[in-house]
Design a protein around this motif. Structure first.
Motif, PDB file in Angstrom:
ATOM      1  N   LYS A   1       0.830  -1.206   0.000  1.00  0.00           N
ATOM      2  CA  LYS A   1       0.000   0.000   0.000  1.00  0.00           C
ATOM      3  C   LYS A   1       0.862   1.252   0.000  1.00  0.00           C
ATOM      4  O   LYS A   1       0.555   2.238  -0.697  1.00  0.00           O
ATOM      5  CB  LYS A   1      -0.925   0.006   1.226  1.00  0.00           C
ATOM      6  N   ASN A   2       1.952   1.227   0.785  1.00  0.00           N
ATOM      7  CA  ASN A   2       2.844   2.389   0.831  1.00  0.00           C
ATOM      8  C   ASN A   2       3.478   2.649  -0.532  1.00  0.00           C
ATOM      9  O   ASN A   2       3.586   3.802  -0.971  1.00  0.00           O
ATOM     10  CB  ASN A   2       3.938   2.173   1.871  1.00  0.00           C
TER      11      ASN A   2
ATOM     12  N   ALA B   1       0.846   4.104  -2.821  1.00  0.00           N
ATOM     13  CA  ALA B   1       0.541   5.493  -2.471  1.00  0.00           C
ATOM     14  C   ALA B   1       1.680   6.413  -2.885  1.00  0.00           C
ATOM     15  O   ALA B   1       1.446   7.523  -3.388  1.00  0.00           O
ATOM     16  CB  ALA B   1       0.295   5.609  -0.970  1.00  0.00           C
TER      17      ALA B   1
ATOM     18  N   THR C   1       3.802  10.022   5.831  1.00  0.00           N
ATOM     19  CA  THR C   1       3.722   8.683   5.258  1.00  0.00           C
ATOM     20  C   THR C   1       3.344   8.794   3.782  1.00  0.00           C
ATOM     21  O   THR C   1       2.870   9.845   3.335  1.00  0.00           O
ATOM     22  CB  THR C   1       2.663   7.844   5.991  1.00  0.00           C
ATOM     23  N   PRO C   2       3.533   7.726   3.021  1.00  0.00           N
ATOM     24  CA  PRO C   2       3.127   7.777   1.599  1.00  0.00           C
ATOM     25  C   PRO C   2       1.660   8.127   1.415  1.00  0.00           C
ATOM     26  O   PRO C   2       1.298   8.866   0.490  1.00  0.00           O
ATOM     27  CB  PRO C   2       3.437   6.360   1.108  1.00  0.00           C
ATOM     28  N   GLN C   3       0.798   7.600   2.289  1.00  0.00           N
ATOM     29  CA  GLN C   3      -0.620   7.921   2.178  1.00  0.00           C
ATOM     30  C   GLN C   3      -0.869   9.416   2.441  1.00  0.00           C
ATOM     31  O   GLN C   3      -1.720  10.033   1.796  1.00  0.00           O
ATOM     32  CB  GLN C   3      -1.431   7.082   3.168  1.00  0.00           C
ATOM     33  N   MET C   4      -0.123   9.978   3.375  1.00  0.00           N
ATOM     34  CA  MET C   4      -0.236  11.414   3.647  1.00  0.00           C
ATOM     35  C   MET C   4       0.221  12.217   2.439  1.00  0.00           C
ATOM     36  O   MET C   4      -0.403  13.218   2.064  1.00  0.00           O
ATOM     37  CB  MET C   4       0.597  11.800   4.873  1.00  0.00           C
TER      38      MET C   4
ATOM     39  N   GLU D   1       0.137  11.329  -0.645  1.00  0.00           N
ATOM     40  CA  GLU D   1      -0.873  11.228  -1.698  1.00  0.00           C
ATOM     41  C   GLU D   1      -2.037  12.184  -1.409  1.00  0.00           C
ATOM     42  O   GLU D   1      -2.533  12.868  -2.304  1.00  0.00           O
ATOM     43  CB  GLU D   1      -1.383   9.797  -1.801  1.00  0.00           C
ATOM     44  N   ALA D   2      -2.469  12.229  -0.141  1.00  0.00           N
ATOM     45  CA  ALA D   2      -3.575  13.122   0.239  1.00  0.00           C
ATOM     46  C   ALA D   2      -3.197  14.579   0.025  1.00  0.00           C
ATOM     47  O   ALA D   2      -4.005  15.387  -0.463  1.00  0.00           O
ATOM     48  CB  ALA D   2      -3.957  12.877   1.695  1.00  0.00           C
TER      49      ALA D   2
ATOM     50  N   PHE E   1      -5.601  10.654   9.247  1.00  0.00           N
ATOM     51  CA  PHE E   1      -4.417   9.908   9.697  1.00  0.00           C
ATOM     52  C   PHE E   1      -4.128  10.165  11.179  1.00  0.00           C
ATOM     53  O   PHE E   1      -3.054   9.837  11.679  1.00  0.00           O
ATOM     54  CB  PHE E   1      -3.197  10.300   8.856  1.00  0.00           C
TER      55      PHE E   1
END
Length: 543
Positions: A424-425, A428, A448-451, A453-454, A495
């Protein structure tokens, strides 16, 4: 009319009469007379002259003098009231800058216009003195109850005679549809005293929560003595109110003391408030317990408190829902005002459905991501695991406490969870880079990678972009709009980034960019928060 032909004692008699009528010092009236006569003299001898009048406090004799001040040669501007040192030598032995040449001038004849002007000056000065006296008398009485007599009604506002002045009770400060007639007695709360050009304005209120608190102080000796304290008050004027009290003497019941023998004390307050129903509630330091008390007479099954949002969820039995909410939401609204919390009320059935939905969604997550059967996934959820991160990075001993889980099983679970998270990381991070995120932001610690992306989806792609963000834009916050709290979603709120963490990250980015001197970093978060608040009026700090 000539001053010299008038009875000189009449001036003193007039001053004393006006002073008694207006309840001000006679000296102020005499000074106003001196000023008015001086103005009249200036209109006769010349407006640029410095004419002064002195009234003898014993005889009433008025003496008129012309004053010229000695000035430096280059500072003389008004040749009628200022002279140079050389020009002053014929009048003074050793003239110095600042000395005054005083000449007696004949008294003036007061014509009709001059006399009218003098009268206006005196009246104006007397009115100013009267306003100052009223303001000084009432400024320290704000926050207290006053008794008065209704004088008249103006556009729905009530003008009240409060002794040495007038006060105003605006129509929105009256209880319900109260109506008053001239000469009716009225009791009200002094909400504010302001000094204005028209004189001191005394604003009264009968709807202010503190009016009820002051009434209780008058009726309950224990409150007046400080043995019982009123901690909070909430009112729906004319309809219902809640008041929270605490006793500092264990032998005194605060609720019983406020109710009084056969309800005599509380009924006296109710009568003054036009039949307003009052719930007297014991105050408690524990917010959950206090809220349960505040929602009386409804019964509460459970309380869930969200500290970050300053919000609370209350679960009540199905049959208690309408009682907890109250007519038109009155009960829960007053409880919210009393506690200062946003309250959501759920029934047992609604809360059970929500918990079951959360349980099912977490079970499905573990079944799909970790390739588990339904029973094992439910077992993880029942043990308190809510996401993959907890499974992947929790101490392995916590997994071993689950029935049927040995060391190999625990290691396999964590390996699967880490593999899923890594995938997932990577996805993202690839998505963030595809959106244009630069390495300066990717390498910034804490994101984080998800952050990433957001942030990229919102147009924040560089470290400079990130450094210009406000802390509440990242962590979320609350805005007050027309008295109601409105939620502002933060870019990283999902997050679970707190306001403090957002402040730290933003300030760290600014230091890395050289925008902020690291030696001045101490205390910067507060300054940053203030700066952000300037950009967003009414923005409340906090996620």
């Amino acid at each position: 009319m000539a001053i010299t032909s008038a009875n000189q004692l009449e001036l003193l008699q007039t001053a004393e009469a006006v002073a008694r009528e207006k309840m001000i010092e006679p000296e102020l009236v005499i000074e106003a007379m001196e000023d008015s006569l001086a103005r009249a003299a200036k209109s006769r001898y010349g407006a640029e002259m410095d004419i002064r009048v002195k009234i003898d406090r014993k005889t009433g004799n008025a003496s008129f003098t012309r004053v010229r001040t000695v000035m430096a040669d280059d500072e003389v501007e008004n040749y009628q009231a200022q002279v140079t040192v050389e020009q002053a030598r014929p009048y003074l032995d050793d003239p110095k800058i600042g000395d005054e040449i005083i000449d007696i001038v004949p008294p003036v004849e007061l014509g009709r216009i001059a006399a009218q002007s003098a009268k206006q000056v005196i009246l104006q000065r007397v009115r100013e003195a009267e306003r100052d006296r009223q303001y000084e008398e009432f400024k320290d009485r704000a926050g207290t109850i006053i008794n008065g007599v209704v004088k008249r009604e103006e556009y729905g506002n009530i003008i009240v005679d409060v002794g040495r002045g007038e006060a105003i009770l605006r129509r929105n400060e009256k209880i319900g549809r109260e109506s008053y007639r001239p000469n009716d007695r009225i009791r009200a709360y002094i909400k504010d005293v302001r000094r204005e050009t028209r004189g001191p304005q005394i604003f009264l209120s009968r709807t202010d929560p503190q009016f009820m608190a002051e009434l209780f102080k008058m009726e309950v000796p224990e409150i007046y003595d400080g043995v019982i304290e009123i901690k909070a008050v909430a009112r729906d004027p004319g309809s219902r109110a809640k008041i929270a009290v605490i006793s500092y003497d264990s032998s005194i019941d605060p609720v019983g003391a406020c109710v009084g023998m056969r309800g005599s004390r509380v009924q006296a307050v109710v009568g003054e408030l036009q039949g307003e129903k009052i719930d007297i509630i014991p105050w408690n330091e524990d917010q959950a317990t206090f809220l349960v008390n505040a929602l009386q007479p409804a019964e509460v099954s459970k309380v869930v408190f969200d500290e970050e949002a300053n919000k609370i969820e209350v679960v009540v039995p199905d049959e208690q829902l309408s009682l907890a909410i109250g007519r038109r939401g009155q009960n829960v609204r007053l409880a919210s005002q009393l506690t200062g919390l946003d309250i959501d009320i759920l029934t047992d059935e609604e809360e059970s459905k929500r918990r079951q939905a959360e349980f099912n969604s977490r079970t499905a997550l573990f079944m799909e991501a970790l390739d588990l059967d339904e029973f094992f996934a439910q077992l993880l959820v029942a043990e308190g695991f809510t996401n993959l991160e907890e499974v992947a990075y929790v101490d392995q001993d916590e997994l071993l406490t689950i029935d049927g889980v040995d060391g190999d099983t625990a290691a396999e679970l964590q390996a699967r969870a880490r593999d899923v998270l890594e995938a997932k990381n990577k996805a993202a991070l690839d998505a963030a880079r595809a959106l244009g995120v630069e390495d300066s932001l990717v390498e910034f610690e804490g994101l984080t990678p998800q952050m990433l992306e957001a942030l990229a989806k919102d147009g924040i792609k560089t470290l400079e972009d990130f450094a210009t963000c406000a802390d509440w834009e990242l962590a979320g916050g609350w805005t007050t709009v027309n008295g109601a709290r409105v939620k502002d979603e933060g870019l990283l709120e999902s997050f679970e980034v707190s306001l403090e963490e957002a402040q730290t990250m933003v300030m760290t980015a600014r230091v890395l960019l050289g925008w902020v001197d690291p030696t001045e970093l101490e205390g910067e978060p507060e300054a940053d928060e203030t700066e952000d608040d300037d950009d967003t009026p009414n923005q409340e700090a906090g996620a």
